[in-house]
Enzyme design. Structure first.
Site, PDB file in Angstrom:
ATOM      1  N   GLU A   1      -9.994   5.306   4.706  1.00 33.35           N
ATOM      2  CA  GLU A   1      -9.790   3.985   4.100  1.00 33.35           C
ATOM      3  C   GLU A   1     -10.885   3.654   3.095  1.00 33.35           C
ATOM      4  O   GLU A   1     -10.615   3.085   2.032  1.00 33.35           O
ATOM      5  CB  GLU A   1      -9.730   2.893   5.179  1.00 33.35           C
ATOM      6  CG  GLU A   1      -8.576   3.031   6.163  1.00 33.35           C
ATOM      7  CD  GLU A   1      -7.209   2.771   5.545  1.00 33.35           C
ATOM      8  OE1 GLU A   1      -7.134   2.412   4.359  1.00 33.35           O
ATOM      9  OE2 GLU A   1      -6.205   2.937   6.271  1.00 33.35           O
TER      10      GLU A   1
ATOM     11  N   ARG B   1      -9.990   3.328  -0.939  1.00 32.26           N
ATOM     12  CA  ARG B   1     -10.128   1.969  -1.481  1.00 32.26           C
ATOM     13  C   ARG B   1     -11.435   1.788  -2.251  1.00 32.26           C
ATOM     14  O   ARG B   1     -11.454   1.264  -3.365  1.00 32.26           O
ATOM     15  CB  ARG B   1     -10.050   0.928  -0.352  1.00 32.26           C
ATOM     16  CG  ARG B   1      -8.726   0.971   0.377  1.00 32.26           C
ATOM     17  CD  ARG B   1      -8.614  -0.125   1.418  1.00 32.26           C
ATOM     18  NE  ARG B   1      -7.588   0.194   2.408  1.00 32.26           N
ATOM     19  CZ  ARG B   1      -6.789  -0.677   2.975  1.00 32.26           C
ATOM     20  NH1 ARG B   1      -6.870  -1.944   2.691  1.00 32.26           N
ATOM     21  NH2 ARG B   1      -5.891  -0.290   3.875  1.00 32.26           N
TER      22      ARG B   1
ATOM     23  N   ASP C   1       2.024  10.949   5.852  1.00 31.81           N
ATOM     24  CA  ASP C   1       2.542  10.663   4.504  1.00 31.81           C
ATOM     25  C   ASP C   1       1.730  11.218   3.330  1.00 31.81           C
ATOM     26  O   ASP C   1       2.201  12.041   2.547  1.00 31.81           O
ATOM     27  CB  ASP C   1       2.755   9.142   4.324  1.00 31.81           C
ATOM     28  CG  ASP C   1       1.543   8.296   4.762  1.00 31.81           C
ATOM     29  OD1 ASP C   1       0.550   8.865   5.227  1.00 31.81           O
ATOM     30  OD2 ASP C   1       1.613   7.054   4.614  1.00 31.81           O
TER      31      ASP C   1
ATOM     32  N   GLU D   1       4.699   0.692  -1.362  1.00 31.32           N
ATOM     33  CA  GLU D   1       5.335   1.999  -1.623  1.00 31.32           C
ATOM     34  C   GLU D   1       6.623   1.918  -2.451  1.00 31.32           C
ATOM     35  O   GLU D   1       6.840   2.758  -3.344  1.00 31.32           O
ATOM     36  CB  GLU D   1       5.607   2.742  -0.310  1.00 31.32           C
ATOM     37  CG  GLU D   1       4.357   3.247   0.396  1.00 31.32           C
ATOM     38  CD  GLU D   1       3.580   2.153   1.124  1.00 31.32           C
ATOM     39  OE1 GLU D   1       4.160   1.067   1.357  1.00 31.32           O
ATOM     40  OE2 GLU D   1       2.384   2.369   1.442  1.00 31.32           O
TER      41      GLU D   1
ATOM     42  N   THR E   1      -3.870   7.458  -3.544  1.00 36.06           N
ATOM     43  CA  THR E   1      -2.878   6.832  -2.658  1.00 36.06           C
ATOM     44  C   THR E   1      -3.104   5.330  -2.506  1.00 36.06           C
ATOM     45  O   THR E   1      -2.322   4.643  -1.856  1.00 36.06           O
ATOM     46  CB  THR E   1      -2.842   7.546  -1.289  1.00 36.06           C
ATOM     47  OG1 THR E   1      -1.690   7.124  -0.567  1.00 36.06           O
ATOM     48  CG2 THR E   1      -4.105   7.297  -0.488  1.00 36.06           C
TER      49      THR E   1
HETATM   50  C1  DMJ Z   1      -2.524   1.894   1.523  1.00 39.03           C
HETATM   51  O1  DMJ Z   1      -3.794   1.772   2.030  1.00 39.03           O
HETATM   52  C2  DMJ Z   1      -2.284   3.277   1.000  1.00 39.03           C
HETATM   53  O2  DMJ Z   1      -1.196   3.259   0.141  1.00 39.03           O
HETATM   54  C3  DMJ Z   1      -2.056   4.278   2.087  1.00 39.03           C
HETATM   55  O3  DMJ Z   1      -1.730   5.532   1.579  1.00 39.03           O
HETATM   56  C4  DMJ Z   1      -0.948   3.816   2.990  1.00 39.03           C
HETATM   57  N1  DMJ Z   1      -1.159   2.488   3.458  1.00 39.03           N
HETATM   58  C5  DMJ Z   1      -1.529   1.452   2.541  1.00 39.03           C
HETATM   59  C6  DMJ Z   1      -0.371   0.756   1.863  1.00 39.03           C
HETATM   60  O4  DMJ Z   1       0.752   0.635   2.575  1.00 39.03           O
END
Ligand code: DMJ
Length: 570
Positions: free
Chosen positions: A200, A204, A333, A468, A557
């Protein structure tokens, strides 16, 4: 009693202006009138009929034109007034000048009734509203709790500010960006005795700082990125070189969660884009070495199922655990997403990444793909010890975008076909709900007889403002230019505004997407709503297709754009 609206007033004013010019051009019109009268009744009727037809077609096609321009269709009032004019025009067919007046008036009426909705401005407005709440009630803290007008702390690192930096830059919100920049420069310190999650904080914080550095060229962001990158490195000091989930960035120690020595597969394989980029920028190979090693280990690890990976990996043994469960949703994912994106980032020079990605997509097609009974919606389910479960997380809706990105980069055309089908399914996950917002998880109905495609269990009815689907809509719009993807996105933004917007500032996750009367605000605005969801809305609606071109940038992501390398990795 009839009282003229603003539109009618404009029409009337235009009519006045027309009468004045009518007097001025009296003689010209009289000769026109003479010519008209020389025509036979049949000829006149034919001309009038054609004119009427032209008008009707104009009116019919007007909404689709105006929507393409981001406008609204002709309002019912304007339409009614226009039709009245048309009726009058045919009625007074003996008076051609009047007909001309009517035709002109209708055209003008059409023009003045266009009220373009500036979708980009609406996204900016949504961002400002979210920012207002954060600034007022949660400034410097990780997340806003908009209903209780307070904040939530996770790492204590002002997560929302860092996640939102590049969004503000892209949206052109200069004032907001400057106040955030100032906070990062003067208040943000990573020298803190705090445990952070490696994944995370990488996607981020490190991702957010690196992308903001690229967009702005401001070295301060790179310095901060180096600082956090270095502090996260202890996570990789494990017997297997598979990183621990948590790091204390102040003490320089790392550990797995209290209850297990496993790490989540998606987490250890979705920090690569960021660490590789940090090495490239700093000319310090240590960051890319540790993350490339993880990919090498996973590449040759036994226990995959036609390219599909289990959800956990042990940090001591380096082996997969909880084997037999395969999903493209939570915990797996972004493994698939980062295979493709690392391959693109490195200039398509790392064949193992491509091989794993292609094999995985074949695995998805073979084991996880089904269609719903009623409407034949293609979806990606899960495999649990050889038993198929028709369950799909909203998280899986990243897949249409990723598949489309692969096809755009020369991967098989059937990836694009699958992307289009899955995009439709994700769209249905929104529009089949009473609030127009998708739940966290749906179960597809495989029976052809029963009416509904999706069932939502009571515990899965929440919506966390996730990005998403909007993300995939952005990719699909960029590659197909089909305006329907923008319209689908617009509907989602409207639903967010209707059901999740908190008047005093901010947006909230909700508990029940099936209850428009009481969607059940949960009092939490995730940082990814600003970092990802609103950014993808903006990019979806922007006509500037060179804005963060997908041939120049790869999005991590968490929607932070990083450059595609011009030179292959060393
Ligand atoms: C985000 O932190 C990122 O996109 C992660 O890959 C999946 N979860 C959240 C958004 O849903």
């Amino acid at each position: 009693m009839y009282s003229p609206s603003r539109k009618d007033f404009i029409a009337l004013t235009l009519s006045d202006q027309h009468s004045r010019s009518y007097n001025n051009g009296k003689h010209r019109r009289q000769s026109c009138w003479r010519k008209w009268k020389q025509l036979s009744r049949l000829q006149r009727s034919l001309i009038l009929f054609l004119l009427a037809l032209l008008l009707i077609f104009g009116l019919l096609f007007y909404p689709s034109f105006s929507e393409q321009w981001g406008g609204r269709p002709l309002s019912p009032l304007s339409l009614a007034v226009s039709l009245l004019y048309l009726h009058a025009a045919i009625d007074v067919s003996q008076h051609a000048p009047v007909l001309c007046v009517c035709v002109c008036r209708m055209c003008l009426l059409c023009i003045v009734s266009v009220k373009p909705v500036d979708r980009l401005e609406m996204v900016r407005e949504a961002f400002r509203h979210a920012w207002k709440g954060y600034k007022e009630f949660a400034w410097g803290h990780d997340e806003l709790k908009p209903v209780s007008k307070s904040y939530g702390e996770w790492f204590g690192l002002g997560l929302t500010i860092i996640d939102a930096l590049d969004t503000m830059w892209i949206l052109g919100l200069k004032e907001e960006f400057e106040e955030a920049r100032k906070w990062v420069e003067t208040e943000l310190s990573f020298s803190k005795n705090v445990d952070v999650n490696l994944f995370e904080s990488t996607i981020r914080i490190l991702g957010g700082l690196l992308s903001t550095y690229h967009l702005t060229g401001d070295e301060m962001f790179l310095e901060k990125a180096k600082d956090i990158g270095l502090r996260l490195m202890p996570a990789f000091k494990t017997p297997s070189k598979i990183p621990f989930s948590d790091v204390n960035i102040g003490k320089g120690t790392a550990h797995p969660p209290r209850w297990t020595s496993d790490s989540t597969l998606a987490e250890v394989t979705s920090v690569q884009l960021e660490f590789r980029e940090l090495s490239r920028l700093t000319h310090d190979p240590q960051y890319q070495e540790v993350v490339n090693e993880v990919m090498r280990l996973v590449h040759k690890l036994p226990g995959k199922h036609d390219g599909l990976v289990p959800m956990f990996i042990n940090t001591n043994s380096g082996q997969f655990t909880h084997k037999g469960v395969f999903t493209l949703g939570a915990r797996a994912d972004s493994y698939y997403e980062y295979l493709l994106k690392q391959w693109i980032q490195g200039g398509k020079t790392e064949p193992d990444l491509l091989e794993d990605y292609l094999e995985a997509i074949e695995g998805v097609k073979k084991h996880l793909l089904r269609t719903s009974g009623p409407r034949k919606l293609t979806f990606v389910g899960e495999l649990n010890h050889n038993r198929f479960n028709p369950k799909m997380d909203h998280l899986v809706c990243f897949l249409p975008g990723t598949l489309a990105l692969g096809a755009h980069n020369g991967l098989p055309e059937d990836h694009m076909e699958l992307a289009l089908q899955l995009m439709e399914t994700c769209h249905q996950m929104y529009i089949q709900m009473e609030t127009g917002l998708s739940p966290e998880i749906v179960h597809f109905n495989l029976q052809p007889y029963d009416g509904r495609d999706v069932d939502v269990k009571p515990a899965d009815r929440h919506n966390l403002l996730r990005p998403e689907t909007v993300e995939s809509l952005f990719y699909l719009y960029r590659f197909t230019k089909d305006a329907k993807y923008r319209d689908w996105g617009w509907d989602i933004l409207e639903s967010f505004n209707k059901y999740t917007r908190v008047p005093s500032g901010g947006y909230t996750s909700i508990s029940n997407v099936r209850d428009p009367v009481n969607p059940g605000p949960r009092d939490k605005m995730e940082s990814f709503f600003l970092g990802e969801t609103l950014k993808y809305f903006y990019l979806l609606f922007s006509d500037d297709l060179e804005l963060l071109s997908l041939d120049k940038y790869v999005f991590n992501t968490e929607a932070h754009p990083l450059p595609i390398w011009q030179l292959p990795p060393v």
